[in-house]
Design a protein around this motif. Sequence first.
Motif, PDB file in Angstrom:
ATOM      1  N   LYS A   1     -28.354 -11.214  38.420  1.00 40.79           N
ATOM      2  CA  LYS A   1     -29.537 -10.349  38.366  1.00 40.79           C
ATOM      3  C   LYS A   1     -29.496  -9.326  39.505  1.00 40.79           C
ATOM      4  N   ASP A   2     -29.129  -9.757  40.705  1.00 44.74           N
ATOM      5  CA  ASP A   2     -29.030  -8.843  41.835  1.00 44.74           C
ATOM      6  C   ASP A   2     -27.972  -7.771  41.589  1.00 44.74           C
ATOM      7  N   PHE A   3     -26.856  -8.146  40.969  1.00 42.25           N
ATOM      8  CA  PHE A   3     -25.825  -7.160  40.654  1.00 42.25           C
ATOM      9  C   PHE A   3     -26.358  -6.119  39.671  1.00 42.25           C
ATOM     10  N   TYR A   4     -27.053  -6.561  38.620  1.00 39.31           N
ATOM     11  CA  TYR A   4     -27.592  -5.612  37.644  1.00 39.31           C
ATOM     12  C   TYR A   4     -28.664  -4.715  38.257  1.00 39.31           C
ATOM     13  N   ASN A   5     -29.453  -5.244  39.188  1.00 35.50           N
ATOM     14  CA  ASN A   5     -30.398  -4.396  39.925  1.00 35.50           C
ATOM     15  C   ASN A   5     -29.656  -3.355  40.755  1.00 35.50           C
ATOM     16  N   HIS A   6     -28.578  -3.767  41.397  1.00 39.21           N
ATOM     17  CA  HIS A   6     -27.751  -2.859  42.184  1.00 39.21           C
ATOM     18  C   HIS A   6     -27.184  -1.763  41.285  1.00 39.21           C
TER      19      HIS A   6
ATOM     20  N   PRO B   1     -21.747   8.860  46.777  1.00 44.10           N
ATOM     21  CA  PRO B   1     -21.707   8.088  45.530  1.00 44.10           C
ATOM     22  C   PRO B   1     -20.381   7.357  45.321  1.00 44.10           C
ATOM     23  N   LEU B   2     -19.282   7.949  45.781  1.00 43.59           N
ATOM     24  CA  LEU B   2     -17.989   7.276  45.648  1.00 43.59           C
ATOM     25  C   LEU B   2     -17.920   6.029  46.526  1.00 43.59           C
ATOM     26  N   LEU B   3     -18.446   6.126  47.733  1.00 45.70           N
ATOM     27  CA  LEU B   3     -18.483   4.946  48.606  1.00 45.70           C
ATOM     28  C   LEU B   3     -19.395   3.874  48.026  1.00 45.70           C
ATOM     29  N   TRP B   4     -20.521   4.289  47.479  1.00 43.65           N
ATOM     30  CA  TRP B   4     -21.446   3.355  46.861  1.00 43.65           C
ATOM     31  C   TRP B   4     -20.793   2.713  45.644  1.00 43.65           C
TER      32      TRP B   4
ATOM     33  N   GLY C   1     -18.573  -0.020  46.789  1.00 45.14           N
ATOM     34  CA  GLY C   1     -19.377  -1.197  47.128  1.00 45.14           C
ATOM     35  C   GLY C   1     -19.872  -1.916  45.884  1.00 45.14           C
ATOM     36  N   LEU C   2     -20.253  -1.155  44.860  1.00 48.08           N
ATOM     37  CA  LEU C   2     -20.721  -1.741  43.605  1.00 48.08           C
ATOM     38  C   LEU C   2     -19.589  -2.501  42.916  1.00 48.08           C
ATOM     39  N   ILE C   3     -18.390  -1.947  42.932  1.00 51.26           N
ATOM     40  CA  ILE C   3     -17.236  -2.632  42.336  1.00 51.26           C
ATOM     41  C   ILE C   3     -16.949  -3.928  43.080  1.00 51.26           C
ATOM     42  N   CYS C   4     -16.986  -3.890  44.401  1.00 48.98           N
ATOM     43  CA  CYS C   4     -16.775  -5.114  45.188  1.00 48.98           C
ATOM     44  C   CYS C   4     -17.844  -6.150  44.880  1.00 48.98           C
ATOM     45  N   HIS C   5     -19.091  -5.712  44.762  1.00 45.06           N
ATOM     46  CA  HIS C   5     -20.186  -6.611  44.430  1.00 45.06           C
ATOM     47  C   HIS C   5     -19.956  -7.242  43.057  1.00 45.06           C
TER      48      HIS C   5
END
Length: 113
Positions: free
Chosen positions: A20-25, A70-73, A76-80
Motif C-alpha cells: 500500500k505504501d508503494f502504491y501511495n508513493h 523527477p529522474l532521481l525520484w 528511488g521509486l524503482i528501488c522502493h
Amino acid sequence: MKKIPLSKLERVEIKVKKIKDFYNHLAWFLVVNIVVLIVRFKMFDIFSIEFNSIGKNITHWIDVNMTVMPLLWLFGLICHGLYVFKDKFRFYENWEQHQIKKYMEEDNDTKYM
C-alpha cells in the motif's frame, strides 16, 4: 532479548502495508510529476519575457532541476518497488529449476553430446 516470531496474520499485514505504501508513493510520483511537466512547458510560455530579461542561466537552471529531480525520484521509486516486490522476482529461480528439470526429463543421452 529473544524475538517473538510474528504470526502469519501479522506478517501478511506488514506485507500489505508495504505494498500500500508503494502504491501511495507511485500515486504521488505521478501526480507531482504531471504537475511539474505542465508547469515546465507552460511556465516558459507565460513568463518568457521575464526569463529573457533575467537571463538564460536561470531558465537553464530551472529546466535542469525540473528534469533531474523527477529522474532521481523515479530511481528511488524503482528501488522502493524492488524492495517491496522482491518476492515476485524469484520467478527466475523457479524458471531455471523448471528448465533444468524439463531438459533432464527429455535428455536421451545423445541429444546434448
